[in-house]
Scaffold this active site. Structure first.
Site, PDB file in Angstrom:
ATOM      1  N   ASN A 183       7.617  13.254   3.183  1.00 26.04           N
ATOM      2  CA  ASN A 183       6.152  13.528   2.834  1.00 26.04           C
ATOM      3  C   ASN A 183       5.407  13.993   3.886  1.00 26.04           C
ATOM      4  OD1 ASN A 183       6.705  13.290  -0.096  1.00 26.04           O
ATOM      5  ND2 ASN A 183       7.726  11.504   0.784  1.00 26.04           N
TER       6      ASN A 183
ATOM      7  N   ASP B 143      11.990  11.022   0.842  1.00 29.02           N
ATOM      8  CA  ASP B 143      11.245  10.910   2.179  1.00 29.02           C
ATOM      9  C   ASP B 143      10.811  12.421   3.060  1.00 29.02           C
ATOM     10  OD1 ASP B 143      11.073   9.317   4.201  1.00 29.02           O
ATOM     11  OD2 ASP B 143      12.711  10.422   5.643  1.00 29.02           O
TER      12      ASP B 143
ATOM     13  N   SER C 139       9.682   0.862   0.949  1.00 28.13           N
ATOM     14  CA  SER C 139      10.540   0.031   1.292  1.00 28.13           C
ATOM     15  C   SER C 139       9.431  -1.887   1.577  1.00 28.13           C
ATOM     16  CB  SER C 139      10.986   0.548   2.383  1.00 28.13           C
ATOM     17  OG  SER C 139      10.566   0.612   3.827  1.00 28.13           O
ATOM     18  N   THR C 140       9.914  -2.061   1.617  1.00 32.18           N
ATOM     19  CA  THR C 140       9.592  -3.361   1.921  1.00 32.18           C
ATOM     20  C   THR C 140       9.176  -3.050   3.799  1.00 32.18           C
ATOM     21  OG1 THR C 140      11.576  -4.613   2.375  1.00 32.18           O
ATOM     22  CG2 THR C 140      10.518  -4.975   0.240  1.00 32.18           C
TER      23      THR C 140
ATOM     24  N   ASN D 261       8.141  -0.863   5.213  1.00 37.33           N
ATOM     25  CA  ASN D 261       7.123   0.743   4.596  1.00 37.33           C
ATOM     26  C   ASN D 261       5.799  -0.021   4.788  1.00 37.33           C
ATOM     27  OD1 ASN D 261       7.995   2.943   2.593  1.00 37.33           O
ATOM     28  ND2 ASN D 261       8.505   2.542   4.563  1.00 37.33           N
TER      29      ASN D 261
ATOM     30  N   ARG E  47      -1.319  13.332   6.587  1.00 40.62           N
ATOM     31  CA  ARG E  47       0.284  12.997   6.123  1.00 40.62           C
ATOM     32  C   ARG E  47      -0.096  12.203   4.552  1.00 40.62           C
ATOM     33  NH1 ARG E  47       4.620  11.021   8.281  1.00 40.62           N
ATOM     34  NH2 ARG E  47       4.638   8.465   7.225  1.00 40.62           N
TER      35      ARG E  47
ATOM     36  N   ARG F 204       5.995  14.555   6.879  1.00 37.31           N
ATOM     37  CA  ARG F 204       6.072  15.129   7.895  1.00 37.31           C
ATOM     38  C   ARG F 204       6.308  16.817   7.122  1.00 37.31           C
ATOM     39  NH1 ARG F 204      12.180  13.808   9.014  1.00 37.31           N
ATOM     40  NH2 ARG F 204      11.736  12.690   6.969  1.00 37.31           N
TER      41      ARG F 204
ATOM     42  N   LEU G 278      20.453   4.738   5.289  1.00 39.51           N
ATOM     43  CA  LEU G 278      19.964   4.227   3.413  1.00 39.51           C
ATOM     44  C   LEU G 278      18.523   3.610   4.231  1.00 39.51           C
ATOM     45  CD1 LEU G 278      23.325   3.460   2.300  1.00 39.51           C
ATOM     46  CD2 LEU G 278      22.472   5.461   2.003  1.00 39.51           C
TER      47      LEU G 278
ATOM     48  N   ARG H  60      19.343  12.048  -0.386  1.00 41.45           N
ATOM     49  CA  ARG H  60      18.853  11.155   0.419  1.00 41.45           C
ATOM     50  C   ARG H  60      17.586  12.924   1.209  1.00 41.45           C
ATOM     51  NH1 ARG H  60      16.798   6.913   5.272  1.00 41.45           N
ATOM     52  NH2 ARG H  60      14.945   8.116   5.542  1.00 41.45           N
TER      53      ARG H  60
HETATM   54  C1  IPE Z   1       8.616   8.621   2.184  1.00 49.82           C
HETATM   55  O1  IPE Z   1       8.240   9.739   3.018  1.00 49.82           O
HETATM   56  C2  IPE Z   1       8.538   8.519   1.427  1.00 49.82           C
HETATM   57  C3  IPE Z   1       7.140   6.613   1.893  1.00 49.82           C
HETATM   58  C4  IPE Z   1       7.842   6.281   3.103  1.00 49.82           C
HETATM   59  C5  IPE Z   1       6.330   5.962   1.149  1.00 49.82           C
HETATM   60  P1  IPE Z   1       7.741   9.675   4.689  1.00 49.82           P
HETATM   61  O2  IPE Z   1       5.693   9.056   4.565  1.00 49.82           O
HETATM   62  O3  IPE Z   1       8.472   9.010   5.274  1.00 49.82           O
HETATM   63  O4  IPE Z   1       7.777  11.030   5.245  1.00 49.82           O
HETATM   64  P2  IPE Z   1       8.477  10.803   6.398  1.00 49.82           P
HETATM   65  O5  IPE Z   1       9.519  10.424   7.127  1.00 49.82           O
HETATM   66  O6  IPE Z   1       7.002  10.407   7.738  1.00 49.82           O
HETATM   67  O7  IPE Z   1       7.917  12.906   6.749  1.00 49.82           O
HETATM   68  C1  IPE Z   2      12.385   5.298   2.884  1.00 51.32           C
HETATM   69  O1  IPE Z   2      12.030   6.017   4.332  1.00 51.32           O
HETATM   70  C2  IPE Z   2      11.770   5.081   2.205  1.00 51.32           C
HETATM   71  C3  IPE Z   2      11.177   5.922   1.447  1.00 51.32           C
HETATM   72  C4  IPE Z   2      11.387   6.470   0.988  1.00 51.32           C
HETATM   73  C5  IPE Z   2      10.409   4.704   0.084  1.00 51.32           C
HETATM   74  P1  IPE Z   2      11.830   5.630   5.750  1.00 51.32           P
HETATM   75  O2  IPE Z   2      10.567   7.400   6.470  1.00 51.32           O
HETATM   76  O3  IPE Z   2      10.764   4.730   5.664  1.00 51.32           O
HETATM   77  O4  IPE Z   2      13.027   5.521   6.032  1.00 51.32           O
HETATM   78  P2  IPE Z   2      12.886   5.599   8.013  1.00 51.32           P
HETATM   79  O5  IPE Z   2      11.768   4.673   8.889  1.00 51.32           O
HETATM   80  O6  IPE Z   2      13.050   6.878   8.219  1.00 51.32           O
HETATM   81  O7  IPE Z   2      14.230   4.891   8.044  1.00 51.32           O
HETATM   82 MG    MG Z   3      10.246   8.619   6.488  1.00 47.73          MG
END
Ligand code: IPE
Ligand code: IPE
Ligand code: MG
Length: 217
Positions: free
Chosen positions: A13, A11, A56-57, A59, A24, A15, A173, A166
């Site tokens: 990426n 998590d 994730s589902t 996402n 992003r 930000r 989680l 994480r």
């Molecule tokens: C996690 O990085 C990877 C995916 C969800 C694909 P994020 O895209 O959630 O990055 P932040 O948490 O918004 O910085």
């Molecule tokens: C979890 O990150 C999913 C992945 C890293 C692929 P998210 O960014 O989707 O999780 P939340 O929304 O902060 O809980």
């Molecule tokens: Mg995230």
């Protein structure tokens, strides 16, 4: 003891990219570079399985262009991979675009005989989804026992999950490996995933060694 099976919620990426004046979407390519550094450190420690949360589902609710950027990184990784890892996927791959699903099947087939380390990529994965699917399957097979259920989880056959990491600062989680992390050691790092390197992995392994795993005993 070293972990045999370690999982990473990759998590932060988006930000990270924003903080570097990038879009992003650029965060996901940087995320893949970080994954390669992390994997190299895990290979050094003879880890058997690394599970990573790539998508994730939930996402799927993100903007289309962001989903496309993530899937493009996944697809080009799959199509170009020619290393020694065995690559497997878990999640609802069939629900993704055909070109992405095809690239998943391709890399799984191409690396099936490899034995260096197994990289288990969670893509369009949700633990609740996985658990309910395993319940239905074991019920359908008239094998609705704890063993019958575990046999039908996506993680069947993999070693127990020893550690879960994480990045990105959140302490949750987010629907990842909820059943498997029953006795996993948990690590929450404030740094964003693209900033991860081999030294971070070394520190996690050093702390893992110090933890007193009791398994309720
Ligand atoms: C996690 O990085 C990877 C995916 C969800 C694909 P994020 O895209 O959630 O990055 P932040 O948490 O918004 O910085
Ligand atoms: C979890 O990150 C999913 C992945 C890293 C692929 P998210 O960014 O989707 O999780 P939340 O929304 O902060 O809980
Ligand atoms: Mg995230």
């Amino acid at each position: 003891m070293e972990p045999k099976h370690i999982a990473f919620i990759m998590d932060g990426n988006g930000r990270w990219a924003t903080a570097h004046g990038l879009g992003r979407k650029d965060g996901y390519a940087a995320g893949l570079d970080a994954l390669k550094r992390v994997l190299a450190a895990c290979v050094k420690h003879k880890v058997e399985v690394v599970s990573v949360y790539a998508f994730s589902t939930e996402n799927l609710a993100r903007p289309d262009d962001e989903i496309a950027a993530i899937m493009n990184v996944v697809k080009s990784f799959n199509l170009s991979y020619d290393g020694d890892m065995k690559i497997i996927y878990m999640g609802d791959i069939d629900a993704l675009d055909d070109d992405v699903a095809d690239s998943v099947r391709l890399v799984e087939d191409r690396t099936a005989g490899n034995s260096q380390i197994t990289l288990n990529i969670a893509l369009n994965y949700g633990a609740q989804d996985d658990i309910s699917r395993a319940c239905l399957l074991s019920y359908d097979h008239n094998d609705f026992t704890p063993k019958g259920f575990e046999k039908r989880l996506s993680t069947a056959g993999l070693p127990p999950l020893d550690a879960l990491v994480r990045t990105g600062g959140e302490k949750r989680l987010s629907n990842f490996m909820l059943y498997e992390c029953a006795y996993s050691e948990l690590f929450f790092l404030d740094k964003m995933w693209p900033d991860m390197d081999g030294d971070d992995v070394e520190r996690i392994f050093a702390e893992f060694e110090k933890r007193n795993r009791k398994f309720g005993k």
